[in-house]
Write a protein that holds these residues in place. Structure first.
Motif, PDB file in Angstrom:
ATOM      1  N   PHE A  44     -33.525 -21.662  54.478  1.00  0.00           N
ATOM      2  CA  PHE A  44     -32.337 -22.491  54.546  1.00  0.00           C
ATOM      3  C   PHE A  44     -32.036 -22.838  56.002  1.00  0.00           C
ATOM      4  O   PHE A  44     -32.363 -22.085  56.911  1.00  0.00           O
ATOM      5  CB  PHE A  44     -31.109 -21.725  54.010  1.00  0.00           C
ATOM      6  N   PHE A  72     -28.291 -22.451  62.166  1.00  0.00           N
ATOM      7  CA  PHE A  72     -28.898 -21.176  61.794  1.00  0.00           C
ATOM      8  C   PHE A  72     -30.012 -21.394  60.786  1.00  0.00           C
ATOM      9  O   PHE A  72     -29.811 -22.065  59.763  1.00  0.00           O
ATOM     10  CB  PHE A  72     -27.855 -20.228  61.193  1.00  0.00           C
ATOM     11  N   GLY A  80     -35.649 -16.024  46.956  1.00  0.00           N
ATOM     12  CA  GLY A  80     -34.213 -16.037  47.187  1.00  0.00           C
ATOM     13  C   GLY A  80     -33.474 -14.907  46.513  1.00  0.00           C
ATOM     14  O   GLY A  80     -32.243 -14.895  46.487  1.00  0.00           O
ATOM     15  N   ASN A  81     -34.198 -13.938  45.994  1.00  0.00           N
ATOM     16  CA  ASN A  81     -33.525 -12.812  45.350  1.00  0.00           C
ATOM     17  C   ASN A  81     -33.035 -11.769  46.333  1.00  0.00           C
ATOM     18  O   ASN A  81     -32.259 -10.902  45.974  1.00  0.00           O
ATOM     19  CB  ASN A  81     -34.470 -12.130  44.350  1.00  0.00           C
ATOM     20  N   GLU A  82     -33.526 -11.841  47.559  1.00  0.00           N
ATOM     21  CA  GLU A  82     -33.112 -10.874  48.556  1.00  0.00           C
ATOM     22  C   GLU A  82     -31.931 -11.426  49.351  1.00  0.00           C
ATOM     23  O   GLU A  82     -31.683 -12.615  49.387  1.00  0.00           O
ATOM     24  CB  GLU A  82     -34.285 -10.572  49.506  1.00  0.00           C
ATOM     25  N   LYS A  83     -31.235 -10.534  50.030  1.00  0.00           N
ATOM     26  CA  LYS A  83     -30.084 -10.960  50.814  1.00  0.00           C
ATOM     27  C   LYS A  83     -30.541 -11.903  51.931  1.00  0.00           C
ATOM     28  O   LYS A  83     -31.697 -11.902  52.326  1.00  0.00           O
ATOM     29  CB  LYS A  83     -29.380  -9.754  51.407  1.00  0.00           C
ATOM     30  N   LEU A  84     -29.608 -12.699  52.404  1.00  0.00           N
ATOM     31  CA  LEU A  84     -29.917 -13.663  53.457  1.00  0.00           C
ATOM     32  C   LEU A  84     -30.067 -12.960  54.794  1.00  0.00           C
ATOM     33  O   LEU A  84     -29.249 -12.118  55.152  1.00  0.00           O
ATOM     34  CB  LEU A  84     -28.797 -14.703  53.551  1.00  0.00           C
ATOM     35  N   PHE A 132     -30.278 -13.976  58.765  1.00  0.00           N
ATOM     36  CA  PHE A 132     -29.986 -15.104  59.645  1.00  0.00           C
ATOM     37  C   PHE A 132     -30.750 -14.987  60.955  1.00  0.00           C
ATOM     38  O   PHE A 132     -30.938 -13.889  61.491  1.00  0.00           O
ATOM     39  CB  PHE A 132     -28.485 -15.150  59.965  1.00  0.00           C
ATOM     40  N   GLY A 133     -31.157 -16.129  61.478  1.00  0.00           N
ATOM     41  CA  GLY A 133     -31.641 -16.190  62.842  1.00  0.00           C
ATOM     42  C   GLY A 133     -30.478 -16.096  63.805  1.00  0.00           C
ATOM     43  O   GLY A 133     -29.314 -16.077  63.405  1.00  0.00           O
TER      44      GLY A 133
END
Lengths: 114, 118
Positions: free
Chosen positions: A34, A90, A98-102, A104-105
């Motif tokens: 994303f 970001f 997409g089942n795992e938590k996000l 972020f960079g």
């Protein structure tokens, strides 16, 4: 395990010129990717997402990104920058479709020069 | 599109007091809500995940007794910072999803709350 590296903490471009924000990812398998934008003291807005369909993803406000598995990259581009594009961007990864938590960079601040 | 409203947008409190931040999904039922903390010029760090009607799951290193999360309904989650200290000053952002996980559905983010502890 998953991680995201945004290669530039700050990018400056002139209005009307192309924008390139770079992102490399690491994921155990089948990542969803994303790009979010954050204007000062605001929440995050989704620009676009890749979820194992077409590798070239078009988003809002003229942005697009290409998923390149061989390069583990998901760079964000726009042909012509507008002043309103100035913000923090970001890159985000979530493994397992997409089942795992996000994750972020660290963000890239985009400055537009008039 | 789906709207997530966070309140207040900005709060200043004295050390030792508690502060409550609300996160509401206005036009959808949020099965799962996420709370993030953002340090200046840094990325977002997930603090906890809450599912409606059950206890929140906290990330490693996050003090559950200090950051109380309640997800009592499908449209409301609250984060209470208890006995706040200046080091708790930060930007807190919530997000909500209508699925048990973020699978194929972007999480919708609130506008954030700037907490300053003096």
């Amino acid at each position: 395990a998953q991680s995201v590296t945004q290669l530039d903490s700050h990018v400056s471009v002139s209005e009307g010129t192309p924008v390139l924000l770079r992102c490399n990812y690491s994921s155990s398998y089948s990542p969803s990717l994303f790009w979010y934008v954050q204007h000062p003291n605001k929440g995050l807005q989704l620009l676009l997402k890749y979820t194992s369909a077409a590798t070239l993803v078009k988003g809002i406000n003229g942005f697009e990104a290409e998923f390149k598995k061989s390069e583990t990259s998901f760079h964000l581009t726009k042909p012509s920058a507008h002043m309103s594009d100035a913000a923090e961007y970001f890159c985000v990864v979530s493994a397992n479709f997409g089942n795992e938590k996000l994750t972020f960079g660290t963000g890239t601040r985009l400055t537009i020069i008039p | 599109g789906a709207v997530v409203s966070q309140h207040p947008s900005r709060v200043i409190c004295k050390s030792g007091t508690s502060v409550k931040i609300e996160c509401r999904s206005l036009d959808f039922q949020a099965t799962t809500m996420f709370w993030y903390r953002q340090f200046p010029k840094k990325s977002l760090m997930l603090m906890a995940t809450s599912n409606e009607g059950s206890k929140a799951t906290y990330e490693q290193g996050v003090e559950k007794d200090k950051f109380l999360i309640n997800h009592a309904s499908l449209t409301l989650s609250t984060l209470t910072v208890t006995s706040a200290h200046p080091e708790d000053s930060s930007f807190y952002i919530c997000s909500a999803s209508f699925l048990p996980q973020v699978f194929l559905a972007e999480a919708f983010f609130g506008q954030g709350t700037r907490l300053t502890v003096v």
